[in-house]
Design a protein around this motif. Structure first.
Motif, PDB file in Angstrom:
ATOM      1  N   ASP A 169       0.823  -1.214   0.000  1.00 46.48           N
ATOM      2  CA  ASP A 169       0.000   0.000   0.000  1.00 46.48           C
ATOM      3  C   ASP A 169       0.853   1.258   0.000  1.00 46.48           C
ATOM      4  O   ASP A 169       0.505   2.258  -0.651  1.00 46.48           O
ATOM      5  N   ASP A 170       1.958   1.224   0.717  1.00 44.64           N
ATOM      6  CA  ASP A 170       2.873   2.373   0.743  1.00 44.64           C
ATOM      7  C   ASP A 170       3.412   2.664  -0.654  1.00 44.64           C
ATOM      8  O   ASP A 170       3.494   3.823  -1.074  1.00 44.64           O
ATOM      9  N   LYS A 171       3.787   1.617  -1.349  1.00 41.91           N
ATOM     10  CA  LYS A 171       4.356   1.781  -2.689  1.00 41.91           C
ATOM     11  C   LYS A 171       3.329   2.395  -3.645  1.00 41.91           C
ATOM     12  O   LYS A 171       3.649   3.314  -4.412  1.00 41.91           O
ATOM     13  N   LEU A 172       2.115   1.883  -3.590  1.00 43.01           N
ATOM     14  CA  LEU A 172       1.073   2.416  -4.477  1.00 43.01           C
ATOM     15  C   LEU A 172       0.741   3.863  -4.117  1.00 43.01           C
ATOM     16  O   LEU A 172       0.536   4.700  -5.011  1.00 43.01           O
ATOM     17  N   ALA A 173       0.697   4.164  -2.835  1.00 36.55           N
ATOM     18  CA  ALA A 173       0.393   5.533  -2.398  1.00 36.55           C
ATOM     19  C   ALA A 173       1.480   6.495  -2.868  1.00 36.55           C
ATOM     20  O   ALA A 173       1.189   7.613  -3.332  1.00 36.55           O
ATOM     21  N   ALA A 174       2.745   6.060  -2.799  1.00 39.39           N
ATOM     22  CA  ALA A 174       3.849   6.910  -3.251  1.00 39.39           C
ATOM     23  C   ALA A 174       3.770   7.161  -4.748  1.00 39.39           C
ATOM     24  O   ALA A 174       4.014   8.282  -5.226  1.00 39.39           O
ATOM     25  N   LEU A 175       3.407   6.136  -5.489  1.00 43.78           N
ATOM     26  CA  LEU A 175       3.299   6.289  -6.952  1.00 43.78           C
ATOM     27  C   LEU A 175       2.112   7.171  -7.330  1.00 43.78           C
ATOM     28  O   LEU A 175       2.191   7.956  -8.275  1.00 43.78           O
ATOM     29  N   ARG A 176       1.006   7.029  -6.600  1.00 45.23           N
ATOM     30  CA  ARG A 176      -0.141   7.902  -6.865  1.00 45.23           C
ATOM     31  C   ARG A 176       0.229   9.362  -6.600  1.00 45.23           C
ATOM     32  O   ARG A 176      -0.183  10.266  -7.329  1.00 45.23           O
ATOM     33  N   LYS A 177       1.016   9.587  -5.551  1.00 42.97           N
ATOM     34  CA  LYS A 177       1.450  10.943  -5.228  1.00 42.97           C
ATOM     35  C   LYS A 177       2.327  11.501  -6.347  1.00 42.97           C
ATOM     36  O   LYS A 177       2.187  12.660  -6.754  1.00 42.97           O
ATOM     37  N   LEU A 178       3.220  10.668  -6.869  1.00 40.88           N
ATOM     38  CA  LEU A 178       4.065  11.096  -7.982  1.00 40.88           C
ATOM     39  C   LEU A 178       3.209  11.401  -9.215  1.00 40.88           C
ATOM     40  O   LEU A 178       3.445  12.382  -9.921  1.00 40.88           O
ATOM     41  N   ARG A 179       2.204  10.552  -9.460  1.00 42.05           N
ATOM     42  CA  ARG A 179       1.366  10.730 -10.660  1.00 42.05           C
ATOM     43  C   ARG A 179       0.610  12.049 -10.620  1.00 42.05           C
ATOM     44  O   ARG A 179       0.322  12.636 -11.672  1.00 42.05           O
ATOM     45  N   ASP A 180       0.326  12.521  -9.414  1.00 43.07           N
ATOM     46  CA  ASP A 180      -0.421  13.776  -9.286  1.00 43.07           C
ATOM     47  C   ASP A 180       0.460  15.013  -9.471  1.00 43.07           C
ATOM     48  O   ASP A 180      -0.052  16.121  -9.590  1.00 43.07           O
ATOM     49  N   GLN A 181       1.786  14.815  -9.486  1.00 42.47           N
ATOM     50  CA  GLN A 181       2.692  15.935  -9.714  1.00 42.47           C
ATOM     51  C   GLN A 181       2.685  16.349 -11.190  1.00 42.47           C
ATOM     52  O   GLN A 181       2.345  15.553 -12.072  1.00 42.47           O
ATOM     53  N   ASP A 182       3.066  17.572 -11.455  1.00 43.91           N
ATOM     54  CA  ASP A 182       3.173  18.042 -12.834  1.00 43.91           C
ATOM     55  C   ASP A 182       4.358  17.417 -13.559  1.00 43.91           C
ATOM     56  O   ASP A 182       4.360  17.300 -14.783  1.00 43.91           O
ATOM     57  N   GLY A 183       5.371  17.008 -12.828  1.00 44.28           N
ATOM     58  CA  GLY A 183       6.567  16.425 -13.416  1.00 44.28           C
ATOM     59  C   GLY A 183       7.516  15.972 -12.335  1.00 44.28           C
ATOM     60  O   GLY A 183       7.260  16.159 -11.143  1.00 44.28           O
ATOM     61  N   PRO A 184       8.625  15.349 -12.715  1.00 42.83           N
ATOM     62  CA  PRO A 184       9.537  14.784 -11.719  1.00 42.83           C
ATOM     63  C   PRO A 184      10.392  15.828 -11.015  1.00 42.83           C
ATOM     64  O   PRO A 184      10.849  16.791 -11.631  1.00 42.83           O
ATOM     65  N   ASN A 185      10.599  15.612  -9.738  1.00 45.79           N
ATOM     66  CA  ASN A 185      11.579  16.348  -8.964  1.00 45.79           C
ATOM     67  C   ASN A 185      12.876  15.539  -8.934  1.00 45.79           C
ATOM     68  O   ASN A 185      12.887  14.359  -9.320  1.00 45.79           O
ATOM     69  N   PRO A 186      13.987  16.131  -8.511  1.00 48.20           N
ATOM     70  CA  PRO A 186      15.237  15.371  -8.441  1.00 48.20           C
ATOM     71  C   PRO A 186      15.060  14.084  -7.617  1.00 48.20           C
ATOM     72  O   PRO A 186      14.508  14.099  -6.525  1.00 48.20           O
ATOM     73  N   GLY A 187      15.469  12.986  -8.187  1.00 51.56           N
ATOM     74  CA  GLY A 187      15.361  11.703  -7.516  1.00 51.56           C
ATOM     75  C   GLY A 187      14.105  10.924  -7.834  1.00 51.56           C
ATOM     76  O   GLY A 187      14.043   9.708  -7.581  1.00 51.56           O
ATOM     77  N   ASP A 188      13.088  11.569  -8.391  1.00 52.34           N
ATOM     78  CA  ASP A 188      11.825  10.872  -8.681  1.00 52.34           C
ATOM     79  C   ASP A 188      11.988   9.820  -9.773  1.00 52.34           C
ATOM     80  O   ASP A 188      11.377   8.747  -9.714  1.00 52.34           O
ATOM     81  N   ALA A 189      12.784  10.132 -10.794  1.00 52.69           N
ATOM     82  CA  ALA A 189      12.980   9.167 -11.881  1.00 52.69           C
ATOM     83  C   ALA A 189      13.594   7.877 -11.358  1.00 52.69           C
ATOM     84  O   ALA A 189      13.199   6.770 -11.761  1.00 52.69           O
ATOM     85  N   ALA A 190      14.530   7.999 -10.430  1.00 46.93           N
ATOM     86  CA  ALA A 190      15.146   6.818  -9.835  1.00 46.93           C
ATOM     87  C   ALA A 190      14.113   6.005  -9.055  1.00 46.93           C
ATOM     88  O   ALA A 190      14.119   4.761  -9.092  1.00 46.93           O
ATOM     89  N   SER A 191      13.214   6.697  -8.375  1.00 47.18           N
ATOM     90  CA  SER A 191      12.160   6.008  -7.617  1.00 47.18           C
ATOM     91  C   SER A 191      11.227   5.243  -8.558  1.00 47.18           C
ATOM     92  O   SER A 191      10.805   4.116  -8.259  1.00 47.18           O
ATOM     93  N   VAL A 192      10.914   5.859  -9.690  1.00 43.15           N
ATOM     94  CA  VAL A 192      10.035   5.202 -10.664  1.00 43.15           C
ATOM     95  C   VAL A 192      10.721   3.971 -11.238  1.00 43.15           C
ATOM     96  O   VAL A 192      10.112   2.900 -11.386  1.00 43.15           O
ATOM     97  N   ARG A 193      12.000   4.096 -11.580  1.00 44.68           N
ATOM     98  CA  ARG A 193      12.737   2.951 -12.133  1.00 44.68           C
ATOM     99  C   ARG A 193      12.783   1.793 -11.127  1.00 44.68           C
ATOM    100  O   ARG A 193      12.634   0.623 -11.501  1.00 44.68           O
ATOM    101  N   LYS A 194      12.973   2.133  -9.855  1.00 37.33           N
ATOM    102  CA  LYS A 194      12.982   1.093  -8.825  1.00 37.33           C
ATOM    103  C   LYS A 194      11.621   0.399  -8.746  1.00 37.33           C
ATOM    104  O   LYS A 194      11.537  -0.829  -8.629  1.00 37.33           O
TER     105      LYS A 194
END
Length: 324
Positions: A8-33
């Motif tokens: 649930d934590d992982k999905l919640a983190a991804l939903r939070k990222l999806r709601d952003q306008d674009g990636p912040n530093p480090g977000d791309a690495a989180s998505v790849r993981k």
């Protein structure tokens, strides 16, 4: 020791990222993981973010994820959730390597359901064919022609659409043959005819018109919708002629809806005239067709003016459908 993230934590983190306008530093690495996660739900959510943000660096990860979920697909990726998301993300990245799309376009995934099994891969095959049409690798036409007889209706429709996009003489001949052979689903025949009009409206409008004038009303409806979806102004005359020939109420309504789909001024003028017709069923059918334009205030005003002397039933339908 850091707390281990739950599902649930992982999905919640991804939903939070999806709601952003674009990636912040480090977000791309989180998505790849996340794309490397074991859960197909997590991978699907991560792929959605990768595609939305156009993260080109995730393409290798998406390919690996796709292959990973092909090993034991029924157990690890029910409903092809991760594989579909990976293919859709790669399409948004305009990925040029055809291999993953070719695997997806041929994948069949029978999953247990009550009384047997059901293939859950048609959306995957359809998405992959669209990507392959963009890339246009060797052997694409063969794959698409084979897909014209796929068990899944939507895959057959997509194959027809892709052949129309290719637009070659060979593609047109395959579509023409499929139109002659027919299909148990009228939607497929309609998409085949629309695809032919995409190849060449001038060359294939007479061919499609033959279906429109067929005594078999399912064929006539398929042709009418093909003309409407193709938005060919020159289809107005044949559609109105077929309407006035007569037929069942559903056929006549479908023809007028197809006229409305043309979105040409002459087509709208014709429908406005029919809406004011003294024959109430004709007026009601025209009103029903014009509903797709009910958010056009100028058209609604013109329609209201033309219905001043209409029957009470027609005026009530107008009030219900256009003024609510």
């Amino acid at each position: 020791m850091a707390k281990r993230s739950t599902f649930d934590d992982k999905l919640a983190a991804l939903r939070k990222l999806r709601d952003q306008d674009g990636p912040n530093p480090g977000d791309a690495a989180s998505v790849r993981k996340a794309i490397g996660d074991r859960s197909n739900f997590v991978v699907a959510a991560a792929a959605d973010v990768a595609g939305a943000w156009r993260l080109a660096e995730t393409a290798p990860d998406l390919e690996k994820a796709f292959d990973r979920f092909m090993v034991d697909p029924v157990k690890d990726d029910k409903n092809c959730r991760a594989k579909i998301a990976a293919v859709q993300a790669l399409e948004k990245l305009e990925h040029e390597r055809a291999e993953v799309f070719e695997k997806a376009a041929r994948h069949i995934q029978p999953e247990p359901v009550w009384g047997g099994t059901e293939d859950t891969a048609p959306p995957l095959r359809s998405a992959a064919m669209v990507s392959l049409t963009r890339i246009n690798p060797t052997g694409l036409s063969t794959l698409l022609v084979d897909a014209l007889v796929d068990p899944a209706r939507d895959v057959r429709c997509t194959a027809a659409s892709c052949l129309g996009a290719i637009g070659s003489e060979a593609a047109a001949l395959a579509l023409r043959l499929k139109a002659h052979l027919g299909d148990k689903e009228p939607e497929v025949v309609s998409e085949v005819l629309r695809a032919l009009l995409t190849v060449s409206a001038e060359e294939y409008l007479p061919f499609v018109r033959g279906f429109l004038n067929s005594p078999v009303e399912a064929s006539a409806e398929a042709a009418a919708l093909a003309m409407g979806n193709a938005r060919l102004p020159q289809a107005l005359g044949p559609l109105l002629e077929r309407f006035h020939v007569g037929g069942s109420t559903p056929l006549r309504e479908t023809i007028l809806i197809s006229v409305a789909m043309l979105r040409a001024s002459a087509a709208l003028d014709a429908l406005l005239e029919l809406a004011a017709d003294d024959f109430e069923p004709t007026a009601k059918a025209a009103l029903n067709a014009l509903k797709i334009h009910k958010h056009d205030p100028k058209l609604v005003d013109r329609l209201a003016a033309s219905l001043k002397n209409a029957s009470r039933a027609v005026r009530e339908q107008f009030a219900r459908d256009f003024k609510a």
